[in-house]
Design an enzyme around this catalytic site. Structure first.
Site, PDB file in Angstrom:
ATOM      1  N   HIS A 134       0.816  -1.215   0.000  1.00  0.00           N
ATOM      2  CA  HIS A 134       0.000   0.000   0.000  1.00  0.00           C
ATOM      3  C   HIS A 134       0.855   1.274   0.000  1.00  0.00           C
ATOM      4  O   HIS A 134       0.351   2.354  -0.287  1.00  0.00           O
ATOM      5  CB  HIS A 134      -1.001   0.002   1.170  1.00  0.00           C
ATOM      6  CG  HIS A 134      -0.431   0.327   2.509  1.00  0.00           C
ATOM      7  ND1 HIS A 134      -0.122  -0.645   3.444  1.00  0.00           N
ATOM      8  CD2 HIS A 134      -0.119   1.505   3.105  1.00  0.00           C
ATOM      9  CE1 HIS A 134       0.326  -0.068   4.549  1.00  0.00           C
ATOM     10  NE2 HIS A 134       0.351   1.239   4.358  1.00  0.00           N
ATOM     11  N   ASP A 164       0.049  -7.488   1.338  1.00  0.00           N
ATOM     12  CA  ASP A 164       0.559  -6.132   1.533  1.00  0.00           C
ATOM     13  C   ASP A 164       2.089  -6.095   1.588  1.00  0.00           C
ATOM     14  O   ASP A 164       2.668  -5.382   2.413  1.00  0.00           O
ATOM     15  CB  ASP A 164      -0.031  -5.496   2.786  1.00  0.00           C
ATOM     16  CG  ASP A 164      -0.032  -3.960   2.696  1.00  0.00           C
ATOM     17  OD1 ASP A 164       0.276  -3.432   1.603  1.00  0.00           O
ATOM     18  OD2 ASP A 164      -0.337  -3.306   3.702  1.00  0.00           O
ATOM     19  N   SER A 239       4.653   2.498   8.072  1.00  0.00           N
ATOM     20  CA  SER A 239       4.255   1.431   7.160  1.00  0.00           C
ATOM     21  C   SER A 239       5.414   1.015   6.270  1.00  0.00           C
ATOM     22  O   SER A 239       6.063   1.850   5.638  1.00  0.00           O
ATOM     23  CB  SER A 239       3.094   1.877   6.280  1.00  0.00           C
ATOM     24  OG  SER A 239       1.868   1.638   6.902  1.00  0.00           O
TER      25      SER A 239
END
Length: 497
Positions: A134, A164, A239
């Protein structure tokens, strides 16, 4: 890059994309015992990582400084410009899971760009980086910033939206970059110390400490959820960053958090990442094995109704006609308790285990049918692309994907378009879209222009121009001759990132 606060809209949000109103302090660890005597300190650490010369001190936890200093040079910042504002694959219908790119948006009429900042870590000294899908999904440009201040442009080498995970390769030729290695996430116990390093809120090389709060968490992100849960502080920008054990090994990729400063974060486990790496490196995507069944968890009540002594497994609620399961003779209400000798405790565990097998391989399922145990051999098939992931992967030779490097969409000029637009030329690459802020936009290229020459050589098709763009060296400039409707020609200088 502008950073403005964005209020959380739902409970569960990605670490990269939610901007919280404040950052809560991580709970301090309990007082630690005094360091061992010098003789014990001199003992080698079994399985020590050569990149972490001070692992011994970190494991004793008088200070995390030796551990952090030995690994943080391999942690990078990943700055992204990406097309559109969509979310991660498979998350659109999850009411608890939202991800938002922080920063500015293009305000023009054409599709805007997302501005995002995430993290990653180097696993190959030649510049291969692991991060979240992402973070780089639909990226137009990727800039990787190292801990020592150097910056490089990057390309997506491979990605898997369903877990992911993504790989980024630096465009420039580099050697000897600092790296970290993947550890064994299955060896983690609830309560083990872990360290997160990343780029929260743009604060590079930020470190937080916590413990493993739970393993194999399912949060509804995809059918393959197996997250590590941690209370180490993870915030927007973390992230894609690493979660380390006390040996300085990466045991997870930090991916998501629960909103509201609750101290609940999730990481993709390293053993799952390790299983995907060969396909991501060689093929750019992940192909999964498939049984072709509908399944649900076996509960104690259902086990009693089915007259089974086992209470954990996966019930086959449907066997698709013509599927690998049907060909192997599996039937509705069969209960799978193991695959290739590995126990299966739930339907999700069966899904994950099968997915990591190679299509075409033969597996042995331990099955209970009418209360009797038996083994069934199944030749696994290839999982259908139910989410349309494969169609979104870059394809070699595809004009649109190759031209995406500079932010243009191209198509061949057909006779009808040439006549309607008044082009005197009948061949070339027609520009159909230009991304705001892209190299093409900065070169003053516009939709409706026809590229007829590149570096003073004729352009006969969109594929031909895309091939030149794809093969151009980073930092080079392409001289384009473009024709406007009516036939007027002009030059454009297109700098290749």
């Amino acid at each position: 890059m502008n950073r403005s606060p964005v209020a959380p809209r739902r409970a569960l949000v990605a670490a990269l994309l939610l901007v919280l109103p404040g950052v809560a302090l991580a709970q301090a660890p309990a007082p630690q015992p005094a360091p061992p005597p010098p003789a014990a300190q001199a003992a080698p650490v079994p399985g020590g990582n050569p990149l972490q010369p001070a692992t011994r001190e970190a494991q004793a936890l008088p200070s995390l400084a030796p551990l952090v200093e030995s690994v943080k040079s391999a942690v990078v910042n990943v700055d992204v410009q990406a097309r559109g504002g969509g979310g991660p694959q498979g998350m659109e219908d999850n009411p608890f899971f939202d991800r938002f790119f922080g920063g500015g948006r293009g305000g023009q009429q054409r599709e805007p760009l997302r501005q995002g900042a995430g993290s990653g870590f180097i696993i190959d000294p030649k510049g291969v980086i692991l991060t979240n899908n992402h973070v780089v999904q639909d990226a137009v440009s990727i800039t990787v910033r190292l801990d020592d201040g150097r910056t490089f442009s990057g390309d997506v080498l491979g990605r898997d939206p369903l877990t992911d995970v993504a790989l980024v390769k630096l465009k420039e030729k580099v050697e000897g970059l600092p790296t970290v290695k993947l550890g064994d996430s299955d060896a983690l116990r609830v309560g083990d110390w872990v360290v997160a390093i990343g780029n929260p809120f743009g604060l590079a090389s930020s470190v937080s400490l916590g413990i493993v709060s739970a393993r194999a968490r399912e949060i509804g992100a995809s059918p393959y959820d197996e997250f590590l849960q941690t209370d180490a502080a993870i915030n927007p920008g973390n992230s894609g960053g690493p979660l380390f054990n006390m040996k300085g090994e990466v045991v997870g990729i930090n991916t998501a958090i629960v909103g509201g400063g609750t101290g609940i974060g999730f990481a993709v486990p390293s053993n799952l990442i390790h299983a995907l790496l060969p396909q991501l490196e060689k093929e750019g995507a992940v192909t999964r094995a498939w049984l072709g069944v509908g399944i649900q968890d076996l509960t104690r009540d259902l086990a009693g109704a089915l007259k089974l002594q086992v209470t954990a497994g996966a019930i086959l609620t449907q066997v698709n006609p013509g599927s690998p399961a049907a060909k192997a003779g599996l039937k509705t209400d069969d209960v799978v308790t193991a695959i290739d000798g590995r126990n299966v405790s739930s339907s999700s565990e069966l899904t994950r285990t099968v997915a990591l097998k190679r299509p075409g391989s033969v597996s042995t399922l331990t099955v209970y049918r009418d209360g009797k145990k038996q083994d069934v051999k199944v030749t696994l098939g290839t999982r259908p692309d139910l989410e349309g992931v494969a169609s979104k992967q870059p394809r070699e030779g595809d004009a649109q994907e190759s031209s995406r490097r500079v932010g243009v969409s191209l198509q061949n000029l057909d006779a009808r378009t040439a006549q309607q637009a008044g082009f005197t030329d009948r061949q070339g690459a027609l520009i159909t879209d230009v991304l705001p802020g892209s190299p093409a936009d900065r070169a003053n290229l516009e939709p409706g222009m026809l590229v007829v020459e590149v570096n003073r050589k004729p352009v006969n098709s969109a594929e031909e121009l895309a091939k030149v763009i794809k093969g151009a060296q980073s930092g080079s400039t392409l001289l384009l001759r473009v024709a406007a409707p009516g036939g007027n020609r002009s030059l454009r200088a297109l700098r290749v990132p």
